[in-house]
Design a protein around this motif. Structure first.
Motif, PDB file in Angstrom:
ATOM      1  N   ILE A 207       0.834  -1.204   0.000  1.00  0.00           N
ATOM      2  CA  ILE A 207       0.000   0.000   0.000  1.00  0.00           C
ATOM      3  C   ILE A 207       0.866   1.251   0.000  1.00  0.00           C
ATOM      4  O   ILE A 207       0.572   2.232  -0.696  1.00  0.00           O
ATOM      5  N   LEU A 208       1.960   1.249   0.760  1.00  0.00           N
ATOM      6  CA  LEU A 208       2.854   2.404   0.755  1.00  0.00           C
ATOM      7  C   LEU A 208       3.412   2.661  -0.640  1.00  0.00           C
ATOM      8  O   LEU A 208       3.466   3.810  -1.109  1.00  0.00           O
ATOM      9  N   ASP A 209       3.810   1.589  -1.324  1.00  0.00           N
ATOM     10  CA  ASP A 209       4.314   1.735  -2.698  1.00  0.00           C
ATOM     11  C   ASP A 209       3.231   2.282  -3.616  1.00  0.00           C
ATOM     12  O   ASP A 209       3.512   3.080  -4.526  1.00  0.00           O
ATOM     13  N   ASP A 210       1.988   1.849  -3.392  1.00  0.00           N
ATOM     14  CA  ASP A 210       0.886   2.314  -4.233  1.00  0.00           C
ATOM     15  C   ASP A 210       0.617   3.803  -4.019  1.00  0.00           C
ATOM     16  O   ASP A 210       0.292   4.524  -4.974  1.00  0.00           O
ATOM     17  N   LEU A 211       0.767   4.287  -2.791  1.00  0.00           N
ATOM     18  CA  LEU A 211       0.602   5.720  -2.540  1.00  0.00           C
ATOM     19  C   LEU A 211       1.637   6.535  -3.307  1.00  0.00           C
ATOM     20  O   LEU A 211       1.322   7.593  -3.880  1.00  0.00           O
ATOM     21  N   VAL A 212       2.871   6.059  -3.336  1.00  0.00           N
ATOM     22  CA  VAL A 212       3.920   6.746  -4.102  1.00  0.00           C
ATOM     23  C   VAL A 212       3.604   6.689  -5.588  1.00  0.00           C
ATOM     24  O   VAL A 212       3.781   7.676  -6.321  1.00  0.00           O
ATOM     25  N   ARG A 213       3.129   5.536  -6.060  1.00  0.00           N
ATOM     26  CA  ARG A 213       2.772   5.403  -7.479  1.00  0.00           C
ATOM     27  C   ARG A 213       1.674   6.385  -7.869  1.00  0.00           C
ATOM     28  O   ARG A 213       1.733   7.006  -8.940  1.00  0.00           O
ATOM     29  N   ARG A 214       0.694   6.548  -7.001  1.00  0.00           N
ATOM     30  CA  ARG A 214      -0.429   7.433  -7.310  1.00  0.00           C
ATOM     31  C   ARG A 214      -0.049   8.903  -7.258  1.00  0.00           C
ATOM     32  O   ARG A 214      -0.496   9.707  -8.090  1.00  0.00           O
ATOM     33  N   PHE A 215       0.769   9.292  -6.264  1.00  0.00           N
ATOM     34  CA  PHE A 215       0.956  10.712  -5.984  1.00  0.00           C
ATOM     35  C   PHE A 215       2.386  11.207  -6.154  1.00  0.00           C
ATOM     36  O   PHE A 215       2.650  12.401  -5.994  1.00  0.00           O
ATOM     37  N   GLY A 216       3.329  10.311  -6.445  1.00  0.00           N
ATOM     38  CA  GLY A 216       4.678  10.751  -6.727  1.00  0.00           C
ATOM     39  C   GLY A 216       5.539  10.937  -5.494  1.00  0.00           C
ATOM     40  O   GLY A 216       5.185  10.525  -4.383  1.00  0.00           O
ATOM     41  N   ASP A 217       6.678  11.602  -5.697  1.00  0.00           N
ATOM     42  CA  ASP A 217       7.681  11.664  -4.638  1.00  0.00           C
ATOM     43  C   ASP A 217       7.379  12.696  -3.558  1.00  0.00           C
ATOM     44  O   ASP A 217       8.175  12.893  -2.639  1.00  0.00           O
ATOM     45  N   ARG A 218       6.221  13.351  -3.632  1.00  0.00           N
ATOM     46  CA  ARG A 218       5.799  14.190  -2.506  1.00  0.00           C
ATOM     47  C   ARG A 218       5.344  13.318  -1.335  1.00  0.00           C
ATOM     48  O   ARG A 218       5.229  13.804  -0.203  1.00  0.00           O
ATOM     49  N   VAL A 219       5.085  12.042  -1.603  1.00  0.00           N
ATOM     50  CA  VAL A 219       4.748  11.086  -0.548  1.00  0.00           C
ATOM     51  C   VAL A 219       6.021  10.379  -0.107  1.00  0.00           C
ATOM     52  O   VAL A 219       6.749   9.815  -0.933  1.00  0.00           O
ATOM     53  N   LYS A 220       6.289  10.402   1.201  1.00  0.00           N
ATOM     54  CA  LYS A 220       7.480   9.771   1.761  1.00  0.00           C
ATOM     55  C   LYS A 220       7.040   8.594   2.643  1.00  0.00           C
ATOM     56  O   LYS A 220       6.605   8.782   3.784  1.00  0.00           O
ATOM     57  N   PRO A 221       7.136   7.357   2.134  1.00  0.00           N
ATOM     58  CA  PRO A 221       6.677   6.197   2.898  1.00  0.00           C
ATOM     59  C   PRO A 221       7.658   5.821   3.999  1.00  0.00           C
ATOM     60  O   PRO A 221       8.873   5.973   3.859  1.00  0.00           O
ATOM     61  N   VAL A 222       7.103   5.313   5.103  1.00  0.00           N
ATOM     62  CA  VAL A 222       7.915   4.834   6.226  1.00  0.00           C
ATOM     63  C   VAL A 222       7.317   3.513   6.699  1.00  0.00           C
ATOM     64  O   VAL A 222       6.134   3.460   7.053  1.00  0.00           O
ATOM     65  N   ARG A 223       8.136   2.464   6.706  1.00  0.00           N
ATOM     66  CA  ARG A 223       7.651   1.174   7.190  1.00  0.00           C
ATOM     67  C   ARG A 223       7.839   1.100   8.693  1.00  0.00           C
ATOM     68  O   ARG A 223       8.944   1.222   9.209  1.00  0.00           O
ATOM     69  N   LEU A 224       6.728   0.906   9.420  1.00  0.00           N
ATOM     70  CA  LEU A 224       6.764   0.857  10.871  1.00  0.00           C
ATOM     71  C   LEU A 224       7.232  -0.511  11.359  1.00  0.00           C
ATOM     72  O   LEU A 224       6.927  -1.543  10.754  1.00  0.00           O
ATOM     73  N   THR A 225       7.953  -0.508  12.488  1.00  0.00           N
ATOM     74  CA  THR A 225       8.477  -1.751  13.056  1.00  0.00           C
ATOM     75  C   THR A 225       7.761  -2.157  14.336  1.00  0.00           C
ATOM     76  O   THR A 225       7.844  -3.307  14.762  1.00  0.00           O
ATOM     77  N   GLY A 226       7.076  -1.201  14.973  1.00  0.00           N
ATOM     78  CA  GLY A 226       6.438  -1.480  16.248  1.00  0.00           C
ATOM     79  C   GLY A 226       7.233  -0.980  17.436  1.00  0.00           C
ATOM     80  O   GLY A 226       6.739  -0.971  18.567  1.00  0.00           O
ATOM     81  N   ASN A 227       8.476  -0.558  17.212  1.00  0.00           N
ATOM     82  CA  ASN A 227       9.286   0.036  18.271  1.00  0.00           C
ATOM     83  C   ASN A 227       9.042   1.545  18.269  1.00  0.00           C
ATOM     84  O   ASN A 227       9.354   2.236  17.293  1.00  0.00           O
TER      85      ASN A 227
END
Length: 359
Positions: A207-227
């Motif tokens: 889903i994070l990759d899809d947000l970047v695909r839809r809206f470009g590099d103004r979206v900065k994805p961060v994968r959460l670890t739980g810490n």
């Protein structure tokens, strides 16, 4: 008219004929053409969410339709107009702190329940009665386009949050819950309002990759670890500069530590918007350090829904091309299959997905 009626929590909706709504002064009758089904509507109908509903009731918050009848106080609406039915009904006798009911969904406090006794039935029906001010003109659309315009109901929620936070063009936003249905809508709304960057944390990399695909590099994805500490630092590093505004739309099932990690990324003098459900299902609430709030001059906005003029402003943004309803993929059901629609919505509640009933 035909309607889907909830007679007891945990029971299926009953599809039956009910009396047509009758109009009064300050009211409008709308023929419902399309109405969205919330992804968690099953939890409302079975009582899990403990929403305030005086049964029996026709559920369904808002929708798209055509004006059937208007009262004497309507000067711009006309019979046949395509309109958005805003479910946020406010009392008219206190403009400072009005009571609120979400028509066809829930109510807040005793005053909201009084509103619900009159504007009680929602959009899972052929027709619905609304306050005149809750009927917003869309302009010319086709019946097929009505399905897509149901996305307004989702987009309006984060729009209300960003209006409360006075989001300004060029600012950096963090959306806590970005991979959900309302969170992904918040990403699109923030960008449409001129945000320079949206930090989008989440665990679902697809889903994070899809947000970047839809809206470009103004979206900065961060994968959460739980810490909590590590995630907070990762979110801060993802932003090109200080984070001006944090918007939280996490559901009740999420741990408050996840929300706190996001909230405390905001810069000094920054704004935080809380629109999610943390603590609503019991358990620990959100704990934030008093000294951090005070010494950093953090503004925290608790926001439920949006101001009365928000729908018309958002419609104008869609018409101007700032927001693309085409992002949404909809699956439609007729009213006879309302129960199947509720089941489908629960199983398909991801970003940019809609389940719609077309009476």
């Amino acid at each position: 008219m035909k309607a889907a009626v909830l007679k007891s929590f945990g029971s299926p909706l009953v599809i039956e004929d009910v009396p047509d709504p009758t109009i009064g002064t300050g009211e409008v009758i709308v023929d419902v053409v399309a109405t969205r089904v919330l992804s968690y509507m099953n939890e409302v109908l079975d009582g899990t969410r403990n929403y305030a509903l005086d049964l029996p009731i026709v559920p369904g918050p808002g929708g798209i339709g055509r004006v059937r009848a208007i009262g004497p106080d309507a000067t711009r609406l006309a019979v046949g107009d395509w309109v958005f039915c805003d479910p946020t009904v406010r009392s008219r006798d206190d403009c400072v702190a009005p009571d609120i009911a979400l028509q066809g969904l829930t109510a807040a406090g005793p005053g909201g329940m009084l509103l619900q006794k009159h504007f009680r039935h929602g959009s899972f029906a052929d027709q619905m009665r609304l306050p005149t001010e809750n009927v917003k003109r869309l302009g010319a659309i086709t019946s097929e386009e009505a399905t897509r315009w149901c996305a307004l109901g989702t987009l309006l929620v984060p729009y209300g949050g960003f209006l409360a936070a006075d989001l300004r063009p060029g600012e950096t936003v963090l959306v806590s819950g970005a991979t959900g249905n309302f969170g992904s809508a918040a990403v699109s709304v923030a960008l449409a309002m001129g945000a320079a960057c949206v930090v989008a944390p989440g665990r679902n990399e697809k889903i994070l990759d899809d947000l970047v695909r839809r809206f470009g590099d103004r979206v900065k994805p961060v994968r959460l670890t739980g810490n909590e500490d590590d995630d907070r630092e990762s979110m801060r590093r993802a932003a090109p500069g200080p984070i001006d505004c944090v918007f939280d739309i996490m559901p009740p099932s999420v741990s408050p530590t996840v929300v706190r990690a996001a909230v405390m990324t905001v810069r000094a003098y920054g704004r935080v918007v809380l629109m999610g459900g943390v603590g609503m299902a019991g358990g620990a609430g959100l704990e934030l350090p008093y000294p951090w709030i005070m010494r950093n001059c953090i503004s925290i906005h608790g926001v439920w829904m949006y101001p009365p003029d928000a729908a018309s402003r958002l419609i104008a943004m869609v018409r101007a091309g700032q927001l693309r309803l085409e992002e949404y993929q909809a699956t439609a059901f007729d009213l006879d299959h309302a129960n199947e629609a509720v089941e489908h919505a629960a199983a398909n509640g991801g970003p940019f997905k809609m389940t719609v009933i077309r009476p």
